[in-house]
Motif scaffolding. Structure first.
Motif, PDB file in Angstrom:
ATOM      1  N   LEU A  48       8.089   2.846  -6.556  1.00 37.43           N
ATOM      2  CA  LEU A  48       7.048   1.820  -6.537  1.00 37.43           C
ATOM      3  C   LEU A  48       6.240   1.889  -5.244  1.00 37.43           C
ATOM      4  CD1 LEU A  48       9.039  -1.164  -8.076  1.00 37.43           C
ATOM      5  CD2 LEU A  48       6.968  -0.143  -9.042  1.00 37.43           C
ATOM      6  N   VAL A  49       6.918   2.048  -4.121  1.00 46.45           N
ATOM      7  CA  VAL A  49       6.212   2.176  -2.840  1.00 46.45           C
ATOM      8  C   VAL A  49       5.261   3.369  -2.888  1.00 46.45           C
ATOM      9  CG1 VAL A  49       6.470   2.687  -0.380  1.00 46.45           C
ATOM     10  CG2 VAL A  49       7.991   1.030  -1.475  1.00 46.45           C
ATOM     11  N   ALA A  50       5.756   4.506  -3.367  1.00 48.21           N
ATOM     12  CA  ALA A  50       4.931   5.717  -3.420  1.00 48.21           C
ATOM     13  C   ALA A  50       3.724   5.536  -4.334  1.00 48.21           C
ATOM     14  CB  ALA A  50       5.779   6.898  -3.890  1.00 48.21           C
ATOM     15  N   ILE A  51       3.912   4.861  -5.473  1.00 46.76           N
ATOM     16  CA  ILE A  51       2.814   4.655  -6.426  1.00 46.76           C
ATOM     17  C   ILE A  51       1.710   3.807  -5.800  1.00 46.76           C
ATOM     18  CG2 ILE A  51       2.191   3.432  -8.552  1.00 46.76           C
ATOM     19  CD1 ILE A  51       4.977   4.355  -9.633  1.00 46.76           C
ATOM     20  N   PHE A  52       2.080   2.695  -5.184  1.00 43.09           N
ATOM     21  CA  PHE A  52       1.057   1.808  -4.623  1.00 43.09           C
ATOM     22  C   PHE A  52       0.390   2.420  -3.392  1.00 43.09           C
ATOM     23  CE2 PHE A  52       3.589  -1.507  -6.938  1.00 43.09           C
ATOM     24  CZ  PHE A  52       2.588  -1.854  -7.828  1.00 43.09           C
ATOM     25  N   ARG A  53       1.145   3.179  -2.616  1.00 42.51           N
ATOM     26  CA  ARG A  53       0.525   3.850  -1.465  1.00 42.51           C
ATOM     27  C   ARG A  53      -0.468   4.924  -1.928  1.00 42.51           C
ATOM     28  NH1 ARG A  53       5.651   4.626   2.710  1.00 42.51           N
ATOM     29  NH2 ARG A  53       5.505   2.566   3.692  1.00 42.51           N
ATOM     30  N   ALA A  81      -6.963  -0.947 -11.695  1.00 39.90           N
ATOM     31  CA  ALA A  81      -6.124  -2.150 -11.682  1.00 39.90           C
ATOM     32  C   ALA A  81      -4.717  -1.758 -12.121  1.00 39.90           C
ATOM     33  CB  ALA A  81      -6.682  -3.227 -12.609  1.00 39.90           C
ATOM     34  N   PHE A  82      -3.737  -2.582 -11.734  1.00 40.22           N
ATOM     35  CA  PHE A  82      -2.348  -2.396 -12.136  1.00 40.22           C
ATOM     36  C   PHE A  82      -1.869  -3.597 -12.946  1.00 40.22           C
ATOM     37  CE2 PHE A  82      -2.169   0.457  -8.410  1.00 40.22           C
ATOM     38  CZ  PHE A  82      -1.423   1.514  -8.920  1.00 40.22           C
ATOM     39  N   VAL A  83      -0.951  -3.331 -13.868  1.00 42.25           N
ATOM     40  CA  VAL A  83      -0.138  -4.367 -14.497  1.00 42.25           C
ATOM     41  C   VAL A  83       1.317  -4.019 -14.209  1.00 42.25           C
ATOM     42  CG1 VAL A  83       0.616  -5.409 -16.667  1.00 42.25           C
ATOM     43  CG2 VAL A  83      -1.805  -4.863 -16.320  1.00 42.25           C
ATOM     44  N   VAL A  84       2.101  -5.003 -13.784  1.00 39.50           N
ATOM     45  CA  VAL A  84       3.530  -4.797 -13.538  1.00 39.50           C
ATOM     46  C   VAL A  84       4.303  -5.706 -14.478  1.00 39.50           C
ATOM     47  CG1 VAL A  84       5.396  -4.854 -11.848  1.00 39.50           C
ATOM     48  CG2 VAL A  84       3.081  -4.286 -11.113  1.00 39.50           C
ATOM     49  N   THR A  85       5.293  -5.157 -15.170  1.00 39.84           N
ATOM     50  CA  THR A  85       6.059  -5.945 -16.124  1.00 39.84           C
ATOM     51  C   THR A  85       7.471  -5.385 -16.237  1.00 39.84           C
ATOM     52  OG1 THR A  85       5.930  -6.968 -18.323  1.00 39.84           O
ATOM     53  CG2 THR A  85       5.445  -4.605 -18.188  1.00 39.84           C
ATOM     54  N   GLY A  86       8.277  -6.010 -17.078  1.00 39.51           N
ATOM     55  CA  GLY A  86       9.622  -5.532 -17.371  1.00 39.51           C
ATOM     56  C   GLY A  86       9.814  -5.430 -18.869  1.00 39.51           C
ATOM     57  N   SER A  87      10.816  -4.690 -19.299  1.00 32.33           N
ATOM     58  CA  SER A  87      11.057  -4.498 -20.729  1.00 32.33           C
ATOM     59  C   SER A  87      12.166  -5.415 -21.229  1.00 32.33           C
ATOM     60  CB  SER A  87      11.416  -3.040 -21.014  1.00 32.33           C
ATOM     61  OG  SER A  87      12.643  -2.701 -20.395  1.00 32.33           O
ATOM     62  N   ALA A 118       2.889  -2.219   0.568  1.00 31.72           N
ATOM     63  CA  ALA A 118       2.126  -1.276  -0.250  1.00 31.72           C
ATOM     64  C   ALA A 118       1.342  -2.000  -1.338  1.00 31.72           C
ATOM     65  CB  ALA A 118       3.064  -0.237  -0.869  1.00 31.72           C
ATOM     66  N   MET A 119       1.944  -3.027  -1.943  1.00 28.22           N
ATOM     67  CA  MET A 119       1.250  -3.802  -2.972  1.00 28.22           C
ATOM     68  C   MET A 119       0.052  -4.532  -2.395  1.00 28.22           C
ATOM     69  SD  MET A 119       4.480  -5.402  -5.122  1.00 28.22           S
ATOM     70  CE  MET A 119       3.456  -6.216  -6.361  1.00 28.22           C
ATOM     71  N   ARG A 120       0.213  -5.084  -1.202  1.00 31.72           N
ATOM     72  CA  ARG A 120      -0.883  -5.854  -0.603  1.00 31.72           C
ATOM     73  C   ARG A 120      -1.959  -4.921  -0.035  1.00 31.72           C
ATOM     74  NH1 ARG A 120      -1.399  -8.772  -3.365  1.00 31.72           N
ATOM     75  NH2 ARG A 120      -2.982  -9.715  -2.054  1.00 31.72           N
ATOM     76  N   ALA A 121      -1.570  -3.705   0.365  1.00 30.35           N
ATOM     77  CA  ALA A 121      -2.536  -2.789   0.984  1.00 30.35           C
ATOM     78  C   ALA A 121      -3.323  -1.989  -0.034  1.00 30.35           C
ATOM     79  CB  ALA A 121      -1.811  -1.837   1.938  1.00 30.35           C
ATOM     80  N   CYS A 122      -2.786  -1.779  -1.234  1.00 28.97           N
ATOM     81  CA  CYS A 122      -3.540  -1.000  -2.209  1.00 28.97           C
ATOM     82  C   CYS A 122      -4.754  -1.826  -2.646  1.00 28.97           C
ATOM     83  CB  CYS A 122      -2.666  -0.577  -3.392  1.00 28.97           C
ATOM     84  SG  CYS A 122      -2.488  -1.772  -4.712  1.00 28.97           S
ATOM     85  N   PRO A 123      -5.911  -1.201  -2.772  1.00 26.15           N
ATOM     86  CA  PRO A 123      -7.129  -1.965  -3.042  1.00 26.15           C
ATOM     87  C   PRO A 123      -7.225  -2.498  -4.464  1.00 26.15           C
ATOM     88  CG  PRO A 123      -7.614   0.393  -2.975  1.00 26.15           C
ATOM     89  CD  PRO A 123      -6.189   0.234  -2.546  1.00 26.15           C
TER      90      PRO A 123
END
Length: 264
Positions: free
Chosen positions: A37-42, A52-58, A96-101
């Motif tokens: 997750l860190v790598a993806i958002f960075r 844009a991103f959507v984050v969810t669970g199954s 990383a979540m807050r820094a990704c635009p």
């Protein structure tokens, strides 16, 4: 963006949906899924194809937090230096979540506990279901509520007193409370993921550079006075006026057409 190995990633129309996918255990996090997750958002900070991103669970739940057997247990064997490495890594996810635009929309169903509650909190927009239960339950395992930025971010969303209650008691915030307190933007009776993806698609169709600037200023202005914020916004808006999206909007409006933004 390379495909992660420890969660599901799907992309459509500039919207990337990240799904925590261990439903039998209510989608707990592992060392590996944290790192992915860190790598993806960075990486998203320099990926203009993601709007844009959507984050969810199954499986009817969002995320139950750190896996008891794969994270909590092994932490008991670490020394102070090792524990600091872990807590720094978990904090890196929120950074990383807050820094990704790109704006991040959380689609929360069922349990969002511990680090799962933090992921929802660190998102820009949160949609929930009536079944959603959000618990910052760190004190239930003998830890402080000050985890991954909770004491900084949660009070700004729901207020100091309400945040204090949740962080001191570790109790679950019910869905209707979360909506009333402003944690959830709204509750969805039907398919919360579909609604989150539709909202993300609407955002993705907007001016990408400008959206990134809005997210940046929302974060920066926490620590500014009003006059300083107005000055900072003047600079930010002037930069947005140099983009092709601003020109496209003018030309489309002048021609009585709907503008089509490309994020540049």
């Amino acid at each position: 963006m390379s495909l992660p190995q420890h969660l599901r990633s799907e992309s459509e129309g500039g919207v990337v949906t990240l799904t925590l996918d261990r439903p039998a255990r209510k989608n707990p996090l592992t060392f590996d899924s944290y790192a992915e997750l860190v790598a993806i958002f960075r990486a998203a900070a320099t990926d203009d194809s993601i709007r844009a991103f959507v984050v969810t669970g199954s499986g009817g739940n969002f995320c139950s937090g750190g896996d008891v057997h794969e994270i909590i247990g092994p932490l008991l064997e670490r020394d102070t230096k090792g524990l600091m490495r872990f807590t720094a890594m978990t904090g890196d996810l929120v950074k990383a979540m807050r820094a990704c635009p790109q704006p991040i929309v959380a689609a929360v169903d069922g349990v969002a506990a511990g680090a799962g509650a933090i992921i929802a909190m660190a998102s820009d927009i949160r949609l929930g279901t009536p079944r959603a239960r959000v618990a910052f339950l760190f004190n239930r395992v003998g830890l402080a509520g000050c985890d991954m930025g909770a004491c900084a971010i949660l009070p700004r969303i729901i207020g100091q007193g309400r945040a204090s209650e949740l962080l001191f008691t570790g109790r679950a915030m019910r869905a209707e409370e979360g909506e009333r307190w402003g944690f959830f933007n709204r509750l969805v009776e039907g398919d919360v993921l579909a609604e989150a993806q539709a909202l993300a698609a609407e955002i993705a169709a907007g001016p990408g550079f400008a959206h990134g600037m809005t997210k940046r200023m929302l974060a920066m202005e926490w620590a500014m006075g009003v006059e300083q914020a107005i000055e900072a916004e003047a600079v930010a808006q002037a930069l947005c006026m140099t983009t092709q999206d601003f020109r496209r909007a003018y030309e489309a409006l002048a021609a009585k057409r709907t503008p089509v933004f490309q994020g540049d």
